[in-house]
Design a protein around this motif. Sequence first.
Motif, PDB file in Angstrom:
ATOM      1  N   LEU A 134       0.835  -1.203   0.000  1.00 55.45           N
ATOM      2  CA  LEU A 134       0.000   0.000   0.000  1.00 55.45           C
ATOM      3  C   LEU A 134       0.865   1.247   0.000  1.00 55.45           C
ATOM      4  N   GLN A 135       0.607   2.127  -0.945  1.00 54.29           N
ATOM      5  CA  GLN A 135       1.357   3.368  -0.971  1.00 54.29           C
ATOM      6  C   GLN A 135       0.985   4.246   0.212  1.00 54.29           C
ATOM      7  N   LYS A 136       1.921   5.096   0.562  1.00 52.06           N
ATOM      8  CA  LYS A 136       1.702   6.072   1.634  1.00 52.06           C
ATOM      9  C   LYS A 136       1.052   7.324   1.040  1.00 52.06           C
ATOM     10  N   PRO A 137       0.446   8.179   1.861  1.00 50.63           N
ATOM     11  CA  PRO A 137      -0.003   7.884   3.222  1.00 50.63           C
ATOM     12  C   PRO A 137      -1.127   6.873   3.177  1.00 50.63           C
ATOM     13  N   ILE A 138      -1.297   6.110   4.233  1.00 48.76           N
ATOM     14  CA  ILE A 138      -2.234   4.996   4.145  1.00 48.76           C
ATOM     15  C   ILE A 138      -3.689   5.439   4.124  1.00 48.76           C
ATOM     16  N   SER A 139      -3.950   6.708   4.503  1.00 54.61           N
ATOM     17  CA  SER A 139      -5.336   7.151   4.639  1.00 54.61           C
ATOM     18  C   SER A 139      -5.396   8.667   4.559  1.00 54.61           C
ATOM     19  N   VAL A 140      -6.617   9.209   4.492  1.00 56.56           N
ATOM     20  CA  VAL A 140      -6.789  10.657   4.578  1.00 56.56           C
ATOM     21  C   VAL A 140      -7.478  11.083   5.868  1.00 56.56           C
ATOM     22  N   ASP A 141      -7.894  10.118   6.666  1.00 55.68           N
ATOM     23  CA  ASP A 141      -8.296  10.459   8.029  1.00 55.68           C
ATOM     24  C   ASP A 141      -7.761   9.393   8.979  1.00 55.68           C
ATOM     25  N   VAL A 142      -7.694   9.723  10.250  1.00 58.21           N
ATOM     26  CA  VAL A 142      -7.038   8.860  11.230  1.00 58.21           C
ATOM     27  C   VAL A 142      -7.783   7.539  11.415  1.00 58.21           C
ATOM     28  N   ARG A 416      -4.544  24.973  17.370  1.00 55.15           N
ATOM     29  CA  ARG A 416      -4.093  24.549  18.694  1.00 55.15           C
ATOM     30  C   ARG A 416      -3.482  23.150  18.615  1.00 55.15           C
ATOM     31  N   ALA A 417      -2.734  22.805  19.627  1.00 54.86           N
ATOM     32  CA  ALA A 417      -2.124  21.487  19.692  1.00 54.86           C
ATOM     33  C   ALA A 417      -3.181  20.412  19.920  1.00 54.86           C
ATOM     34  N   VAL A 418      -2.873  19.187  19.468  1.00 49.26           N
ATOM     35  CA  VAL A 418      -3.766  18.051  19.680  1.00 49.26           C
ATOM     36  C   VAL A 418      -2.980  16.889  20.268  1.00 49.26           C
ATOM     37  N   GLN A 419      -3.680  16.073  21.040  1.00 49.25           N
ATOM     38  CA  GLN A 419      -3.105  14.869  21.635  1.00 49.25           C
ATOM     39  C   GLN A 419      -4.001  13.692  21.273  1.00 49.25           C
ATOM     40  N   TYR A 420      -3.459  12.756  20.517  1.00 47.60           N
ATOM     41  CA  TYR A 420      -4.267  11.605  20.101  1.00 47.60           C
ATOM     42  C   TYR A 420      -4.035  10.431  21.035  1.00 47.60           C
ATOM     43  N   ASP A 421      -5.119   9.808  21.440  1.00 48.75           N
ATOM     44  CA  ASP A 421      -5.069   8.607  22.274  1.00 48.75           C
ATOM     45  C   ASP A 421      -5.369   7.407  21.373  1.00 48.75           C
ATOM     46  N   PRO A 422      -4.351   6.622  20.990  1.00 51.40           N
ATOM     47  CA  PRO A 422      -4.581   5.510  20.073  1.00 51.40           C
ATOM     48  C   PRO A 422      -5.345   4.340  20.696  1.00 51.40           C
ATOM     49  N   ILE A 423      -5.502   4.342  21.997  1.00 57.97           N
ATOM     50  CA  ILE A 423      -6.293   3.299  22.652  1.00 57.97           C
ATOM     51  C   ILE A 423      -7.776   3.659  22.584  1.00 57.97           C
ATOM     52  N   GLN A 424      -8.108   4.864  22.999  1.00 61.56           N
ATOM     53  CA  GLN A 424      -9.507   5.311  23.000  1.00 61.56           C
ATOM     54  C   GLN A 424      -9.949   5.832  21.634  1.00 61.56           C
ATOM     55  N   LYS A 425      -8.990   6.104  20.741  1.00 60.49           N
ATOM     56  CA  LYS A 425      -9.281   6.628  19.390  1.00 60.49           C
ATOM     57  C   LYS A 425      -9.966   7.994  19.463  1.00 60.49           C
ATOM     58  N   HIS A 435     -13.827  14.921  16.316  1.00 56.03           N
ATOM     59  CA  HIS A 435     -14.764  14.887  15.188  1.00 56.03           C
ATOM     60  C   HIS A 435     -14.016  14.878  13.859  1.00 56.03           C
ATOM     61  N   LEU A 436     -12.856  15.503  13.813  1.00 56.56           N
ATOM     62  CA  LEU A 436     -12.082  15.594  12.576  1.00 56.56           C
ATOM     63  C   LEU A 436     -11.252  14.340  12.308  1.00 56.56           C
ATOM     64  N   LEU A 437     -11.298  13.360  13.202  1.00 53.70           N
ATOM     65  CA  LEU A 437     -10.572  12.107  12.970  1.00 53.70           C
ATOM     66  C   LEU A 437     -11.241  11.257  11.896  1.00 53.70           C
ATOM     67  N   ARG A 438     -12.457  11.615  11.547  1.00 54.71           N
ATOM     68  CA  ARG A 438     -13.226  10.837  10.578  1.00 54.71           C
ATOM     69  C   ARG A 438     -13.897  11.777   9.593  1.00 54.71           C
TER      70      ARG A 438
END
Length: 450
Positions: A134-142, A416-425, A435-438
């Motif tokens: 799969l070419q990068k980037p793998i997606s356009v949303d998280v 502003r800065a963002v902090q992503y939690d990959p467990i809770q998504k 909301h912008l993750l999808r």
Amino acid sequence: MNNLNLNRRDFIVAGSAFLSLSALPSMLKGDTLKAVNKVGLIGAGWYGKSDLFRLLQVRDVEVLAVCDVDSKHLEEAARLISERQKSKNTPKTYRDYREMLSAHRFDLILIGTPDHWHALQAIAAMEAGAHVYLQKPISVDVLEGEAILATARRLNRKVQIGTQRRSTEHMIEAKEQIVDMGLLGNISHAEMCCYYHMRNNSNPDVKPVPDFLDYELWTGPAPLRPYDNLPHGGWWRSFMEYGNGITGDMCVHMFDTVRWMLGLGWPKRIHANGGIYVQKEGKANIADTQTAIFEYDNLNCVWQHRTWGRPTDPEFPWAFILYGDKGTLKGSTLKYEFTPIKGEMIRKDVVLEKEAFPEDLTEPRIELNSAPATRQHMKNLLSAIEEDHLPIADIEQGHISTASCILANVSMQLGRAVQYDPIQKVCTGDEEATHLLRRTYRPNWVHPYR
């Protein structure tokens, strides 16, 4: 004597049976080593064909089918593939990847479509039984990335991402001989940059869609823009509807390289700013200027791009720099340079393999400096599939690098800065960022994250 012969015969038979049984795992392993044979390509434009041709250089596979929404792409790809693959067979051609996946049983699917298609096509390929390049980037949303990763793990599919700096010979040497050996000392700052003038700043008129292009299917789940130019050739990269701007296109490579070299996972926090500061006359809506900071404990990884002006260092216009208290390491697709505080510079240039693969010299638009790395990337993926280990640019690593760049765009958008939690998504404490993750899909297309 007869008894002796009988015993000897019995011994040979028994021994042969024992050897056959003991050799069974290796025999099965040998069969498995030939498992990747039936291949398909989705996205037969420039880089899709380039990736496939690198695979054909390292393994005699049979390309059963190729898919593209542009009939001219299909015709050219089918002809070139028939010339290059050893069987000389012409692959079947399809406009719709879903029809192609249902008509054949593939071992491996290569995906070289625009970014807005990566998630749906990668997941469909895996669900059809194939492993994926799969070419990068793998997606356009998280959350698309989360869905690809979850599918790969659920189905035990190997997914190699086209972040092939991890398979670049001089980069590997820099990691092993400079970084891993501690020659940089304590590394407390990293920079990444791209100063290529790669942002299309034109302003074409709306026009009829040509007969050879299925523009509706090309657009798929993304917003349908009025047709004003062939999207191939980089025009689609000018719009956030289909990709992640220069950061998603170019930072993902260098950030992935830095993470690989330093053993970094998810950033603790991401902050970015930028916008269209200079090139305002065209239709493009991607930023021409952006700075992003990916924060780790005692380390900031700082990205900067400008699609105008001159590069900070003309020798390294697209590069990374690692700063240690004992020296500095600069790296690009063409070379690395290590400058110690004390001592002489160490330098290594890219190995182009022109003698081993002279056909590279006649292939239109080939990136000669990347071809050796892509070949190594393909061999690593084949090994991962056949020996059941994770590939060097595994989907999880591709997801972290891609999502971090997407989050930089989210931060720039929100200011502003963002902090992503990959467990809770979720983005911690920030509903608007979460909301912008999808992104919203067009009607009749279903987002893969559930």
